[in-house]
Design an enzyme around this catalytic site. Structure first.
Site, mmCIF file in Angstrom:
data_model
loop_
_atom_site.group_PDB
_atom_site.id
_atom_site.type_symbol
_atom_site.label_atom_id
_atom_site.label_comp_id
_atom_site.label_asym_id
_atom_site.label_seq_id
_atom_site.Cartn_x
_atom_site.Cartn_y
_atom_site.Cartn_z
ATOM 1 N N ARG A 174 63.436 54.583 -70.028
ATOM 2 C CA ARG A 174 64.292 55.121 -69.097
ATOM 3 C C ARG A 174 65.766 54.656 -69.606
ATOM 4 O O ARG A 174 66.361 53.485 -70.022
ATOM 5 C CB ARG A 174 64.039 54.892 -67.558
ATOM 6 C CG ARG A 174 62.763 55.293 -67.005
ATOM 7 C CD ARG A 174 62.772 54.935 -65.667
ATOM 8 N NE ARG A 174 61.450 55.577 -65.114
ATOM 9 C CZ ARG A 174 60.212 55.132 -65.419
ATOM 10 N NH1 ARG A 174 59.857 53.888 -66.155
ATOM 11 N NH2 ARG A 174 59.198 55.706 -65.032
ATOM 12 N N HIS A 219 61.751 58.594 -71.831
ATOM 13 C CA HIS A 219 61.271 59.107 -72.851
ATOM 14 C C HIS A 219 61.774 60.064 -73.813
ATOM 15 O O HIS A 219 61.247 60.999 -74.430
ATOM 16 C CB HIS A 219 59.609 59.440 -72.893
ATOM 17 C CG HIS A 219 58.808 58.134 -72.307
ATOM 18 N ND1 HIS A 219 58.976 56.869 -72.484
ATOM 19 C CD2 HIS A 219 57.637 58.035 -71.552
ATOM 20 C CE1 HIS A 219 58.314 56.107 -71.866
ATOM 21 N NE2 HIS A 219 57.437 56.770 -71.109
ATOM 22 N N HIS A 234 52.808 55.682 -77.296
ATOM 23 C CA HIS A 234 52.540 55.705 -75.671
ATOM 24 C C HIS A 234 50.728 55.859 -75.713
ATOM 25 O O HIS A 234 50.163 56.531 -74.722
ATOM 26 C CB HIS A 234 52.964 56.784 -74.921
ATOM 27 C CG HIS A 234 53.275 56.453 -73.652
ATOM 28 N ND1 HIS A 234 52.295 56.237 -72.691
ATOM 29 C CD2 HIS A 234 54.452 56.341 -72.893
ATOM 30 C CE1 HIS A 234 52.811 56.093 -71.453
ATOM 31 N NE2 HIS A 234 54.107 55.965 -71.530
ATOM 32 N N ASP A 288 54.438 48.214 -64.326
ATOM 33 C CA ASP A 288 55.059 49.210 -65.021
ATOM 34 C C ASP A 288 56.564 48.417 -65.424
ATOM 35 O O ASP A 288 57.586 48.983 -65.040
ATOM 36 C CB ASP A 288 55.228 50.620 -64.211
ATOM 37 C CG ASP A 288 56.106 51.726 -64.993
ATOM 38 O OD1 ASP A 288 56.177 51.466 -66.136
ATOM 39 O OD2 ASP A 288 55.909 52.876 -64.361
ATOM 40 N N GLU A 300 53.535 49.439 -74.648
ATOM 41 C CA GLU A 300 54.603 50.095 -75.323
ATOM 42 C C GLU A 300 55.639 49.210 -76.094
ATOM 43 O O GLU A 300 56.700 48.953 -75.321
ATOM 44 C CB GLU A 300 55.213 51.338 -74.542
ATOM 45 C CG GLU A 300 54.354 52.411 -74.135
ATOM 46 C CD GLU A 300 54.903 52.786 -72.519
ATOM 47 O OE1 GLU A 300 55.970 53.412 -72.575
ATOM 48 O OE2 GLU A 300 54.179 52.394 -71.421
HETATM 49 C C1 GLA Z 1 56.110 54.807 -69.235
HETATM 50 C C2 GLA Z 1 56.992 54.475 -67.912
HETATM 51 C C3 GLA Z 1 56.228 54.879 -66.580
HETATM 52 C C4 GLA Z 1 55.443 56.399 -66.796
HETATM 53 C C5 GLA Z 1 54.610 56.467 -68.060
HETATM 54 C C6 GLA Z 1 54.451 57.889 -68.184
HETATM 55 O O1 GLA Z 1 55.252 53.673 -69.400
HETATM 56 O O2 GLA Z 1 57.291 53.387 -67.729
HETATM 57 O O3 GLA Z 1 56.898 54.664 -65.618
HETATM 58 O O4 GLA Z 1 56.733 57.264 -66.938
HETATM 59 O O5 GLA Z 1 55.390 56.052 -69.106
HETATM 60 O O6 GLA Z 1 53.736 58.542 -67.038
#
Ligand code: GLA
Length: 373
Positions: free
Chosen positions: A104, A129, A200, A272, A337
């Site tokens: 983000r 992304h 991803h 996350d 990631e």
């Molecule tokens: C990344 C983001 C998540 C989500 C995924 C896709 O991992 O950090 O919050 O957006 O991608 O769904």
């Protein structure tokens, strides 16, 4: 005599680099884009039978087959059987190559050299992304390399998704003799810009579509993470994982603490978060180790990147129909990631993601597969 010495020199040179020509590569059509552009899928198979399929649409790793402890092969990444699945707007980046900016950027803007750049808001008020048409949603130009690698190139125009500079991205996928999927990313620009590329893939070492990843045992070589706000934007703090459910410095089941009453877990609906790797120096450093005991599959991740987004598939809801009719419910997969920190362009204290003309962005991530009997 002259001919002999040039052969000897050539042999010496070959000896100095790792050649993976034992990888076999084949190509097939994967479907057509709405505008008629043909999308291709490449199958890479190494000398041990490890098989990866990569689509020129989004550079996505569509499938990856590895053996379990009995030698049984399974596909351990989520994805779709045909291009159509990847074109679904609800598709959550399965296997995709992410750019120009992984994760983000807060409030969908950043300032560079005193100028504000506005980006698409495709995740609440933020950019996720790379924007609404990131590198996961474009067709890349393929080239098969003599060493068995697959190179994908994409030229993103100046101003694409709001980012400055023409960015030429070249990404290479290789399967090595050591049962690794090795991804090399490079990029160059003609104006000062920011860049953060990643992959991803959604992993489930039991085989994609075989339940959740809560029993997978994870080690993360990270003693700090970047806590987030309610929009999942880093607050700027680097928080020690010690004494929190974010401590994976010792092998721990992913589900062991995921439901704990922890503010950060609640904000992420699970994990996350961006973990700051303990690695030092340049070159590849350890990122993660994932083990699934019933299959015996082990995946080790190494990268040149300073951080990794560990995501437990908290937005998966089982509504998408994946490969072989499998659905992918809540927490059916995990993502690792490798990246620079999210929202770095707005955090001068984070490692920089700036790229200038004349420089080459260059990162490598390796996923190594083995079994523990
Ligand atoms: C990344 C983001 C998540 C989500 C995924 C896709 O991992 O950090 O919050 O957006 O991608 O769904």
């Amino acid at each position: 005599m002259i001919a002999f010495s040039s052969v000897a020199v050539a042999l010496l040179l070959v000896g100095a680099v790792t050649i993976h020509a034992a990888t076999k590569v084949s190509k097939a059509d994967f479907g057509k884009m709405p505008d008629g552009t043909q999308v291709q899928i490449f199958t890479l198979t190494n000398e041990h039978g490890l098989e990866a399929r990569i689509s020129t649409y989004g550079g996505a790793v569509v499938s990856l087959k590895t053996p379990d402890k009995t030698g049984q092969m399974a596909d351990i990444v989520q994805g779709f059987d045909s291009l159509e699945g990847y074109l679904d707007p609800k598709e959550p980046y399965f296997g995709a190559l992410i750019g120009r900016y992984g994760n983000r950027i807060g409030h969908a803007k950043f300032t560079l050299d005193g100028k504000v750049y506005n980006l698409p808001q495709n995740d609440g008020a933020n950019t996720l992304h790379g924007g609404s048409k990131g590198f996961d949603k474009v067709v890349w130009t393929p080239r098969q390399l003599p060493d068995g690698g697959l190179e994908l190139t994409y030229i993103s125009k100046d101003g694409d998704q709001g980012f400055p500079g023409t960015l030429k991205a070249v990404v290479t996928y290789r399967l090595t003799a050591a049962n690794e999927l090795k991804i090399d990313y490079t990029a160059t620009t003609d104006k000062n810009t920011v860049v953060n590329l990643t992959n991803h893939s959604y992993w489930n070492l039991k085989g994609a579509g075989s339940g959740t990843i809560l029993d997978h045992i994870l080690t993360l070589h990270a003693s700090k993470f970047t806590p987030v706000d309610s929009g999942l934007i880093p607050t700027g703090e680097l928080k020690p994982v010690a004494g929190t459910p974010f401590d994976f410095t010792k092998p721990t089941a992913i589900g062991a603490r995921i439901e704990q009453n922890d503010e950060q877990l609640k904000l992420g609906k699970g994990y996350d978060h961006n973990f700051v790797l303990d690695r030092t120096g340049s070159g590849l450093g350890p990122v993660a180790r994932v083990e699934e005991t019933t299959s015996g599959r082990v995946m080790e991740v190494e990268s040149t990147e300073p951080a990794v987004q560990f995501y437990t598939g908290n937005f998966l809801d089982g509504t998408l129909k994946g490969k072989g009719g499998h659905t992918y419910p809540f927490r059916a997969a995990l993502c690792l990631e490798t990246q620079h920190y999210p929202d770095s362009p707005n955090h001068p204290s984070f490692p920089t993601t700036e790229l200038k003309p004349g420089e080459t962005y260059k990162t490598t991530t390796v996923y190594r597969f083995s079994v523990k009997k």
